[in-house]
Write a protein that holds these residues in place. Structure first.
Motif, PDB file in Angstrom:
ATOM      1  N   LEU A  98       0.822  -1.210   0.000  1.00 29.30           N
ATOM      2  CA  LEU A  98       0.000   0.000   0.000  1.00 29.30           C
ATOM      3  C   LEU A  98       0.859   1.264   0.000  1.00 29.30           C
ATOM      4  N   ARG A  99       2.008   1.212   0.661  1.00 33.98           N
ATOM      5  CA  ARG A  99       2.924   2.360   0.576  1.00 33.98           C
ATOM      6  C   ARG A  99       3.408   2.544  -0.854  1.00 33.98           C
ATOM      7  N   ALA A 100       3.752   1.427  -1.509  1.00 32.06           N
ATOM      8  CA  ALA A 100       4.196   1.510  -2.904  1.00 32.06           C
ATOM      9  C   ALA A 100       3.079   2.025  -3.797  1.00 32.06           C
ATOM     10  N   ALA A 101       1.847   1.606  -3.513  1.00 29.61           N
ATOM     11  CA  ALA A 101       0.706   2.071  -4.305  1.00 29.61           C
ATOM     12  C   ALA A 101       0.512   3.569  -4.135  1.00 29.61           C
ATOM     13  N   SER A 102       0.580   4.053  -2.908  1.00 30.92           N
ATOM     14  CA  SER A 102       0.377   5.478  -2.645  1.00 30.92           C
ATOM     15  C   SER A 102       1.459   6.334  -3.278  1.00 30.92           C
ATOM     16  N   ALA A 116      -3.226   4.498 -12.638  1.00 28.62           N
ATOM     17  CA  ALA A 116      -4.341   4.609 -11.702  1.00 28.62           C
ATOM     18  C   ALA A 116      -4.628   3.271 -11.032  1.00 28.62           C
ATOM     19  N   ALA A 117      -4.514   2.198 -11.795  1.00 30.12           N
ATOM     20  CA  ALA A 117      -4.762   0.866 -11.244  1.00 30.12           C
ATOM     21  C   ALA A 117      -3.757   0.534 -10.140  1.00 30.12           C
ATOM     22  N   LYS A 118      -2.486   0.818 -10.386  1.00 26.19           N
ATOM     23  CA  LYS A 118      -1.466   0.530  -9.383  1.00 26.19           C
ATOM     24  C   LYS A 118      -1.634   1.432  -8.154  1.00 26.19           C
ATOM     25  N   ARG A 119      -2.164   2.623  -8.378  1.00 25.03           N
ATOM     26  CA  ARG A 119      -2.374   3.548  -7.263  1.00 25.03           C
ATOM     27  C   ARG A 119      -3.559   3.141  -6.393  1.00 25.03           C
ATOM     28  N   TRP A 120      -4.671   2.714  -7.026  1.00 26.45           N
ATOM     29  CA  TRP A 120      -5.907   2.528  -6.276  1.00 26.45           C
ATOM     30  C   TRP A 120      -6.333   1.076  -6.047  1.00 26.45           C
TER      31      TRP A 120
END
Length: 291
Positions: A98-102, A116-120
């Motif tokens: 989740l840190r990597a995603a944010s 956007a997919a990797k972020r959310w």
């Protein structure tokens, strides 16, 4: 079927015998996969080769094209695999992803939808436990605000749903605080995280996106014993149990079948689901166990 035809050196289904299928099974088990350099796994032979043959020959029998199914009763007994760890992400693993995603910003080569997919999507998986494919095919029209609650509609109209049934999932308020609502407001119409093919096909792009997401998670959590996408479903179940979420509501959120005939009656309303989702703890990226 193509492999069977090549092995038998004919394509006459009426000539295929049970002995032919047994010989084919043994042949497949001894075949080397050119991609891996290893023998085809017994699980692949059982779940793909034999299952496929049984289905096709079964259709032929049901439609009076054949008198018997030569693959009936043939199987492979698989040993139970060793379980060396939990199927779900640990607190620390979840936090790391989740840190990597944010922090993900994408690149010029990466499509905006993939960024956007990797972020959310990791965050959505963490708070809903839904199948990654169901979330990856969400469209802007599938997200709405109902009173104080944000709701995602998971529907076969958007692509593919394992149960082939539409369901609604209330989103955790923390997702909105993180900016998911602003992301939805600024998104164009259509699919949020993938770009359908020119002919409108979603399944091909969806599979590609699922692979990218698995790679993204695998870069952070390289342990091959945990499934990069599916582990979120196991983790959600664990966290929901710890939070005291009603088991039926938990299953509805994840798209699992009703456990009893009674569970199949009535509906889980947005209000009831919101109350259950509200029991889930906010995800602290420090993520100490029990947080």
């Amino acid at each position: 079927m193509a492999n069977l035809v090549a092995f038998l050196k004919h394509d006459d289904a009426g000539r295929v015998t049970s002995e032919d299928i047994v010989r084919f099974k043994n042949h497949r088990l001894a075949t080397i996969n050119p991609r891996t350099g290893k023998a085809i796994s017994p699980k692949t032979v059982k779940d793909s080769d034999l299952a496929g043959l049984k289905t096709i020959f079964g259709w032929a029998v049901a439609n009076r094209r054949m008198t018997s199914n030569p693959a009936t009763g043939l199987t492979i007994k698989l040993g139970k695999p060793q379980k060396l760890r939990s199927k779900g992400f640990t607190h620390e693993e979840a936090a790391a992803i989740l840190r990597a995603a944010s922090a993900h910003q994408g690149s010029r080569k990466e499509r905006p939808e993939t960024t956007a997919a990797k972020r959310w999507l990791p965050w959505l998986q963490a708070y809903t436990g839904a199948r990654v494919g169901e979330l990856a095919q969400l469209r802007k029209a599938d997200i709405r605000q109902e009173g104080p609650h944000w709701v995602a509609t998971i529907t076969p109209e958007a692509g593919t749903v394992k149960t082939n049934e539409r369901r609604e999932v209330v989103l955790h308020p923390h997702l909105i605080e993180l900016g998911f609502g602003r992301f939805i407001a600024g998104a164009k119409g259509g699919h949020l995280f993938l770009r359908p093919a020119l002919d409108g096909d979603v399944l091909g792009p969806l599979q590609g996106l699922k692979n990218r997401l698995a790679e993204f998670a695998r870069d952070v959590v390289p342990d091959p014993r945990v499934a990069s996408n599916h582990a979120w479903r196991h983790r959600f179940k664990t966290v929901a149990r710890e939070a005291g979420m009603d088991p039926h509501v938990r299953d509805v959120i994840q798209g699992h079948a009703a456990r009893t005939a009674g569970d199949a009656y009535g509906e889980v309303t947005v209000r009831a689901m919101a109350e259950a989702v509200g029991k889930l703890p906010r995800i602290d990226l420090g993520m100490t166990p029990g947080a």
